[in-house]
Design a protein around this motif. Structure first.
Motif, PDB file in Angstrom:
ATOM      1  N   THR A 169      -2.956   4.238  -6.881  1.00  0.00           N
ATOM      2  CA  THR A 169      -1.745   3.699  -6.259  1.00  0.00           C
ATOM      3  C   THR A 169      -0.645   3.768  -7.305  1.00  0.00           C
ATOM      4  N   ALA A 170       0.572   4.037  -6.861  1.00  0.00           N
ATOM      5  CA  ALA A 170       1.660   4.222  -7.820  1.00  0.00           C
ATOM      6  C   ALA A 170       2.999   4.104  -7.115  1.00  0.00           C
ATOM      7  N   ARG A 171       4.032   3.893  -7.948  1.00  0.00           N
ATOM      8  CA  ARG A 171       5.408   3.962  -7.473  1.00  0.00           C
ATOM      9  C   ARG A 171       6.179   4.846  -8.451  1.00  0.00           C
ATOM     10  N   GLY A 172       6.744   5.935  -7.939  1.00  0.00           N
ATOM     11  CA  GLY A 172       7.461   6.844  -8.821  1.00  0.00           C
ATOM     12  C   GLY A 172       8.154   7.936  -8.042  1.00  0.00           C
ATOM     13  N   GLY A 173       8.845   8.814  -8.761  1.00  0.00           N
ATOM     14  CA  GLY A 173       9.616   9.882  -8.145  1.00  0.00           C
ATOM     15  C   GLY A 173       9.153  11.248  -8.606  1.00  0.00           C
ATOM     16  N   PHE A 174       9.887  12.280  -8.158  1.00  0.00           N
ATOM     17  CA  PHE A 174       9.592  13.661  -8.510  1.00  0.00           C
ATOM     18  C   PHE A 174      10.753  14.244  -9.287  1.00  0.00           C
ATOM     19  N   SER A 175      10.422  15.111 -10.258  1.00  0.00           N
ATOM     20  CA  SER A 175      11.469  15.843 -10.965  1.00  0.00           C
ATOM     21  C   SER A 175      11.503  17.277 -10.474  1.00  0.00           C
ATOM     22  N   GLY A 176      12.601  17.954 -10.780  1.00  0.00           N
ATOM     23  CA  GLY A 176      12.711  19.356 -10.417  1.00  0.00           C
ATOM     24  C   GLY A 176      11.672  20.205 -11.106  1.00  0.00           C
ATOM     25  N   GLY A 177      11.274  19.821 -12.335  1.00  0.00           N
ATOM     26  CA  GLY A 177      10.273  20.596 -13.049  1.00  0.00           C
ATOM     27  C   GLY A 177       8.918  20.545 -12.379  1.00  0.00           C
ATOM     28  N   THR A 178       8.520  19.367 -11.869  1.00  0.00           N
ATOM     29  CA  THR A 178       7.246  19.253 -11.160  1.00  0.00           C
ATOM     30  C   THR A 178       7.236  20.135  -9.922  1.00  0.00           C
ATOM     31  N   GLY A 264     -14.596  12.341  -7.373  1.00  0.00           N
ATOM     32  CA  GLY A 264     -13.512  12.589  -6.437  1.00  0.00           C
ATOM     33  C   GLY A 264     -12.369  11.610  -6.627  1.00  0.00           C
ATOM     34  N   GLU A 265     -11.200  11.952  -6.078  1.00  0.00           N
ATOM     35  CA  GLU A 265     -10.013  11.100  -6.178  1.00  0.00           C
ATOM     36  C   GLU A 265      -9.298  11.042  -4.841  1.00  0.00           C
ATOM     37  N   VAL A 266      -8.804   9.858  -4.503  1.00  0.00           N
ATOM     38  CA  VAL A 266      -8.014   9.656  -3.296  1.00  0.00           C
ATOM     39  C   VAL A 266      -6.834   8.756  -3.638  1.00  0.00           C
ATOM     40  N   MET A 267      -5.929   8.640  -2.703  1.00  0.00           N
ATOM     41  CA  MET A 267      -4.759   7.773  -2.863  1.00  0.00           C
ATOM     42  C   MET A 267      -4.918   6.547  -1.979  1.00  0.00           C
ATOM     43  N   GLY A 268      -4.745   5.356  -2.542  1.00  0.00           N
ATOM     44  CA  GLY A 268      -4.810   4.136  -1.756  1.00  0.00           C
ATOM     45  C   GLY A 268      -3.502   3.875  -1.032  1.00  0.00           C
ATOM     46  N   THR A 269      -3.579   3.507   0.230  1.00  0.00           N
ATOM     47  CA  THR A 269      -2.367   3.278   1.025  1.00  0.00           C
ATOM     48  C   THR A 269      -2.287   1.869   1.600  1.00  0.00           C
ATOM     49  N   GLY A 270      -3.246   1.005   1.272  1.00  0.00           N
ATOM     50  CA  GLY A 270      -3.169  -0.375   1.737  1.00  0.00           C
ATOM     51  C   GLY A 270      -4.171  -0.687   2.834  1.00  0.00           C
ATOM     52  N   ARG A 271      -4.037  -1.869   3.410  1.00  0.00           N
ATOM     53  CA  ARG A 271      -4.957  -2.350   4.430  1.00  0.00           C
ATOM     54  C   ARG A 271      -4.257  -2.483   5.776  1.00  0.00           C
ATOM     55  N   GLY A 272      -5.038  -2.664   6.814  1.00  0.00           N
ATOM     56  CA  GLY A 272      -4.510  -2.939   8.135  1.00  0.00           C
ATOM     57  C   GLY A 272      -3.793  -1.764   8.769  1.00  0.00           C
ATOM     58  N   PRO A 273      -3.066  -2.041   9.860  1.00  0.00           N
ATOM     59  CA  PRO A 273      -2.378  -0.969  10.576  1.00  0.00           C
ATOM     60  C   PRO A 273      -1.374  -0.201   9.718  1.00  0.00           C
ATOM     61  N   LEU A 274      -0.643  -0.910   8.855  1.00  0.00           N
ATOM     62  CA  LEU A 274       0.332  -0.227   8.017  1.00  0.00           C
ATOM     63  C   LEU A 274      -0.360   0.735   7.056  1.00  0.00           C
ATOM     64  N   GLY A 275      -1.490   0.317   6.503  1.00  0.00           N
ATOM     65  CA  GLY A 275      -2.238   1.197   5.612  1.00  0.00           C
ATOM     66  C   GLY A 275      -2.720   2.442   6.323  1.00  0.00           C
ATOM     67  N   ALA A 276      -3.158   2.275   7.595  1.00  0.00           N
ATOM     68  CA  ALA A 276      -3.638   3.423   8.368  1.00  0.00           C
ATOM     69  C   ALA A 276      -2.507   4.395   8.670  1.00  0.00           C
ATOM     70  N   VAL A 277      -1.351   3.856   9.060  1.00  0.00           N
ATOM     71  CA  VAL A 277      -0.205   4.714   9.366  1.00  0.00           C
ATOM     72  C   VAL A 277       0.259   5.456   8.116  1.00  0.00           C
TER      73      VAL A 277
END
Length: 403
Positions: A169-178, A264-277
């Protein structure tokens, strides 16, 4: 002439790295900034904290072999942020390998690392150069967490690791180089089925592919999945690279993590309906992004709206970022462990500058404490516990607990 050179210092991450080193390199370390334009290098140097304003400046161009040879021969360690690495990086690796100069980069490009291994590993082992790829958010947290899990299991007599999954889980942005690196890799795949097959091989970075076990590996992409404890997960954009770095670390150490390791690796998106969406949106968005990058016409359209090389999140956005990785492992004896890795600051930029900076400082200052290895390496096999100690001291979290 120098202990450490930052190559690509005028780029977005290069500037962040130079700033970090100006604040954290010990007094007396001989640091220099390198790039194609002396004028731009002077601008970067002038904006640094006081400790960096007398650093040397070196002009070098990845298309000029003589300048790269002189660059590599001028320093003990070279840290490069010049990408896309598949386009610009191989001559730099080759120059360092021949000169016996330790090297660290931020690549997240599988094909580049494979090419660098094939071209430079043997030479670097002869000269004693440590060539360390993936010294940023790709793939230090993944690599070091798995190393720590395997060590704890070994100390407890719990056997090798069997099933390991990282949830990011993370909070961040993208650069043009990436984005430019993603674009370059997709362009390289066009019309070449051999490269596509290589990318799909979970052991493509192995030092001995024929010796790898037939253990099936988790898929890097797929549908959203709900974990037994109620969390929703989606495919993780960095998994196709990080997983292969971890498997290379395992193989370089004689499969010390476990011959039957499934990682393996996955991204966590939370719980409940919001996590599923959110999970569904991430999975669908990744498919759409890869499809768009795969076709020249849609790549051209994306170029008009995506960030240009040399750009990235502003200072306020970088300060608000963070990352957290939870890595659950089960051993061959059925014991369970959990590793956590985390830090504050945008993971791709603020914390990546810390990671690459500390990796470079370890190569300069801690040679007698590092694993006795040379050649094409990973963060875990080149820097190991020393880098864990440095990152903890820099405010990052690396912990392992039994469950």
């Amino acid at each position: 002439m120098h202990d450490l050179v930052v190559y690509g210092a005028t780029g977005f991450v290069g500037r962040l790295l130079a700033g970090y080193l100006a604040e954290h390199a010990p007094e007396g370390m001989r640091v220099a900034l390198a790039g194609r334009s002396r004028g731009r290098l002077e601008e970067v140097r002038a904006a640094l904290p006081a400790a960096g304003r007398n650093w040397g400046l070196l002009e070098a161009d990845s298309t000029d072999p003589d300048s790269l040879r002189a660059l590599a021969e001028s320093t003990r360690v070279l840290a490069t942020t010049v990408g896309p690495y598949a386009r610009y990086g191989l001559p730099v690796v080759e120059a360092c390998a021949r000169a016996g100069t330790h090297y660290a980069d931020l690549t997240g490009e599988v094909l580049f690392v494979r090419d660098a291994i094939d071209r430079c590993d043997a030479v670097a082992r002869e000269t004693g150069a440590r060539i360390v790829h993936a010294c940023g958010y790709d793939s230090i947290p993944s690599d070091l967490s798995t190393m720590l899990l395997a060590r704890r299991a070994r100390e407890d007599g719990a056997g090798g690791l069997r099933d390991v999954q990282l949830v990011a889980t993370a909070r961040g942005g993208f650069s043009g180089g990436t984005i430019d690196s993603m674009r370059a890799q997709m362009e390289a795949l066009q019309g070449d089925p051999t490269l596509r097959r290589a990318l799909g091989d979970p052991f493509v970075l192995s030092p001995d592919r024929a010796a790898e076990p037939d253990t099936p590996q988790p898929r890097d992409a797929g549908l959203p999945v709900r974990t037994p404890d109620g969390r929703w997960t989606a495919p993780f954009v960095m998994a196709p690279f990080n997983t292969r770095i971890v498997r290379r670390s395992n193989a370089l150490q004689g499969w010390a993590y476990g011959r039957g390791l499934r990682y393996g690796e996955v991204m966590g998106t939370g719980r409940g309906p919001l996590g599923a969406v959110t999970a569904a949106g991430v999975a669908g968005g990744l498919v759409a992004a890869v499809s768009a990058m795969s076709l020249a016409p849609t790549r051209a359209l994306l170029d008009r709206v995506l960030p240009a090389p040399g750009t990235g999140p502003g200072e306020e956005a970088r300060e608000k970022g963070w990352f957290r990785m939870v890595v659950d492992a089960e051993t061959e004896e059925g014991r369970r462990y959990r590793a956590t890795a985390g830090g504050t600051g945008d993971p791709g930029y603020a914390t990546t500058a810390v990671m690459l900076g500390e990796a470079a400082l370890a190569l300069v200052l801690d040679g007698d404490r590092l694993p006795d290895r040379a050649g094409s390496l990973t963060p875990a096999t080149a820097l190991g516990e020393v880098l864990v100690e440095r990152l903890r001291a820099a405010g990052h979290t690396y912990e392992v607990t039994a469950r």
